[in-house]
Design a protein around this motif. Structure first.
Motif, PDB file in Angstrom:
ATOM      1  N   ALA A 231       0.830  -1.198   0.000  1.00 28.66           N
ATOM      2  CA  ALA A 231       0.000   0.000   0.000  1.00 28.66           C
ATOM      3  C   ALA A 231       0.866   1.251   0.000  1.00 28.66           C
ATOM      4  N   PHE A 232       1.956   1.265   0.833  1.00 27.27           N
ATOM      5  CA  PHE A 232       2.880   2.403   0.843  1.00 27.27           C
ATOM      6  C   PHE A 232       3.507   2.604  -0.525  1.00 27.27           C
ATOM      7  N   ARG A 233       3.875   1.504  -1.177  1.00 26.04           N
ATOM      8  CA  ARG A 233       4.542   1.582  -2.484  1.00 26.04           C
ATOM      9  C   ARG A 233       3.602   2.191  -3.530  1.00 26.04           C
ATOM     10  N   GLN A 234       2.361   1.786  -3.530  1.00 30.28           N
ATOM     11  CA  GLN A 234       1.403   2.321  -4.494  1.00 30.28           C
ATOM     12  C   GLN A 234       1.136   3.793  -4.248  1.00 30.28           C
ATOM     13  N   LEU A 235       1.091   4.204  -2.965  1.00 31.44           N
ATOM     14  CA  LEU A 235       0.885   5.611  -2.645  1.00 31.44           C
ATOM     15  C   LEU A 235       2.084   6.454  -3.041  1.00 31.44           C
ATOM     16  N   ALA A 236       3.279   5.900  -2.900  1.00 31.99           N
ATOM     17  CA  ALA A 236       4.495   6.643  -3.236  1.00 31.99           C
ATOM     18  C   ALA A 236       4.616   6.894  -4.730  1.00 31.99           C
ATOM     19  N   THR A 237       4.133   5.981  -5.534  1.00 28.73           N
ATOM     20  CA  THR A 237       4.247   6.126  -6.996  1.00 28.73           C
ATOM     21  C   THR A 237       3.115   6.944  -7.585  1.00 28.73           C
ATOM     22  N   THR A 246       1.449   7.796   9.404  1.00 28.56           N
ATOM     23  CA  THR A 246       1.531   6.371   9.708  1.00 28.56           C
ATOM     24  C   THR A 246       2.380   6.144  10.923  1.00 28.56           C
ATOM     25  N   ASP A 247       2.097   5.045  11.546  1.00 29.69           N
ATOM     26  CA  ASP A 247       2.929   4.591  12.653  1.00 29.69           C
ATOM     27  C   ASP A 247       3.912   3.538  12.187  1.00 29.69           C
ATOM     28  N   GLY A 248       3.990   3.384  10.877  1.00 28.66           N
ATOM     29  CA  GLY A 248       4.874   2.369  10.306  1.00 28.66           C
ATOM     30  C   GLY A 248       4.186   1.074  10.018  1.00 28.66           C
ATOM     31  N   LYS A 249       2.941   1.000  10.429  1.00 30.50           N
ATOM     32  CA  LYS A 249       2.201  -0.245  10.213  1.00 30.50           C
ATOM     33  C   LYS A 249       0.991  -0.031   9.321  1.00 30.50           C
ATOM     34  N   THR A 250       0.187   0.975   9.680  1.00 28.55           N
ATOM     35  CA  THR A 250      -1.051   1.215   8.932  1.00 28.55           C
ATOM     36  C   THR A 250      -1.040   2.627   8.387  1.00 28.55           C
ATOM     37  N   PRO A 251      -1.138   2.825   7.076  1.00 23.69           N
ATOM     38  CA  PRO A 251      -1.111   4.171   6.515  1.00 23.69           C
ATOM     39  C   PRO A 251      -2.474   4.834   6.627  1.00 23.69           C
ATOM     40  N   MET A 252      -2.417   6.193   6.809  1.00 27.60           N
ATOM     41  CA  MET A 252      -3.627   6.990   6.777  1.00 27.60           C
ATOM     42  C   MET A 252      -3.416   8.083   5.765  1.00 27.60           C
ATOM     43  N   LEU A 253      -4.263   8.177   4.769  1.00 25.60           N
ATOM     44  CA  LEU A 253      -4.098   9.104   3.663  1.00 25.60           C
ATOM     45  C   LEU A 253      -4.946  10.341   3.906  1.00 25.60           C
ATOM     46  N   ILE A 254      -4.291  11.499   3.778  1.00 28.55           N
ATOM     47  CA  ILE A 254      -4.991  12.785   3.864  1.00 28.55           C
ATOM     48  C   ILE A 254      -4.821  13.482   2.548  1.00 28.55           C
ATOM     49  N   ASN A 255      -5.904  13.783   1.870  1.00 26.07           N
ATOM     50  CA  ASN A 255      -5.840  14.476   0.572  1.00 26.07           C
ATOM     51  C   ASN A 255      -5.894  15.972   0.813  1.00 26.07           C
ATOM     52  N   PRO A 256      -4.797  16.720   0.572  1.00 24.62           N
ATOM     53  CA  PRO A 256      -4.782  18.135   0.877  1.00 24.62           C
ATOM     54  C   PRO A 256      -5.680  18.958  -0.016  1.00 24.62           C
ATOM     55  N   THR A 257      -6.136  18.403  -1.122  1.00 29.18           N
ATOM     56  CA  THR A 257      -6.977  19.200  -2.027  1.00 29.18           C
ATOM     57  C   THR A 257      -8.418  19.262  -1.556  1.00 29.18           C
ATOM     58  N   ASN A 258      -8.798  18.350  -0.641  1.00 36.26           N
ATOM     59  CA  ASN A 258     -10.172  18.384  -0.122  1.00 36.26           C
ATOM     60  C   ASN A 258     -10.281  19.450   0.966  1.00 36.26           C
ATOM     61  N   PRO A 259     -11.400  20.139   1.090  1.00 38.69           N
ATOM     62  CA  PRO A 259     -11.566  21.167   2.136  1.00 38.69           C
ATOM     63  C   PRO A 259     -11.639  20.514   3.515  1.00 38.69           C
TER      64      PRO A 259
END
Length: 259
Positions: A231-237, A246-259
């Motif tokens: 999941a990290f690899r796909q987000l990085a690309t 992330t705490d190194g285990k579970t990623p949390m995605l924040i989209n800065p373009t959303n209000p």
């Protein structure tokens, strides 16, 4: 000369002529005696002073008959309009005329029919003549008539019930019973459909539960960590800008373009 011509024409004047059509045969009666040889379709001559040609239909004849006060099994009297389909065997036409006569319909067929109809109908209930047993009644009447008439040169092809008149009140009660039976059959069909739908849902739920069980049993710590790295690899690309916490285990995605 005139006498000679008259003598030549005289035989022609005393010759009778008749036409036998398809679907019938002719039987010669000479001096009151029937010729056992039948005449087929075509033009035939005969001596009108000594001979006549009787035409006998051999095609299928539809004989309508009305019966009143037919006894049923429970003792009710039924009125019916019926029809007999019969034909005379061509080779038996002389025998039919000699043993029965040219009025064989009234002399034999009608009498045999009334007897057979009374005998067969007495074995069935009145409602049977009004419902699905009608075809069986027709066949049994035709079979009894055929047994008697075939040896006389007459073939009974079928007996048809055109209409049945039951005693007052009985027809209405039969119709109500038939309607109730149809409603019961329809309800049974609906219930069967619902049962099948319930069985389908049970099978579907069991399949989902089994699938979830298989997935949960297949998950382990190493597999979860591997999926996290993927999941990290796909987000990085990904070309879009994003913030990952992330705490190194579970990623949390924040989209800065959303209000």
């Amino acid at each position: 000369m005139k006498k000679l011509i008259f003598c030549s024409i005289l035989p022609l004047l005393v010759i009778g002529c008749t036409t036998i059509r398809q679907g019938e045969v002719g039987v010669k009666r000479r001096l009151g005696k029937l010729d056992p040889t039948v005449k087929g379709s075509g033009v035939h001559t005969y001596n009108p002073f000594t001979t006549t040609i009787i035409k006998v239909p051999t095609r299928t004849i539809n004989l309508p008959l009305a019966l009143e006060n037919i006894p049923s099994k429970e003792g009710l009297n039924i009125t019916a309009e019926m029809a007999v389909l019969y034909r005379v065997l061509p080779e038996k036409a002389p025998e039919v005329l000699s043993t029965i006569g040219d009025r064989y319909e009234n002399v034999v067929i009608v009498s045999v029919f009334r007897s057979a109809a009374a005998d067969v109908c007495a074995r069935f209930f009145a409602k049977d003549m009004y419902t699905g047993q009608r075809e069986e009644i027709e066949k049994e009447i035709a079979a009894e008539m055929h047994t008697v008439l075939e040896k006389r040169g007459i073939v009974v092809e079928s007996v048809l019930m055109k209409s049945i008149q039951l005693p007052k009140g009985l027809a209405q009660s039969i119709e109500q019973k038939l309607e109730a039976e149809q409603q019961a059959q329809q309800m049974e069909f609906v219930l069967m459909k619902e049962r099948k739908e319930a069985d389908r849902k049970v099978i579907e739920a069991k399949g989902i539960a089994d699938s979830q069980k298989i997935i949960s049993e297949g998950l382990n710590k190493q597999l979860i960590e591997y999926k996290t790295i993927e999941a990290f690899r796909q987000l990085a690309t990904s070309p879009n800008a994003k913030i990952i916490i992330t705490d190194g285990k579970t990623p949390m995605l924040i989209n800065p373009t959303n209000p």
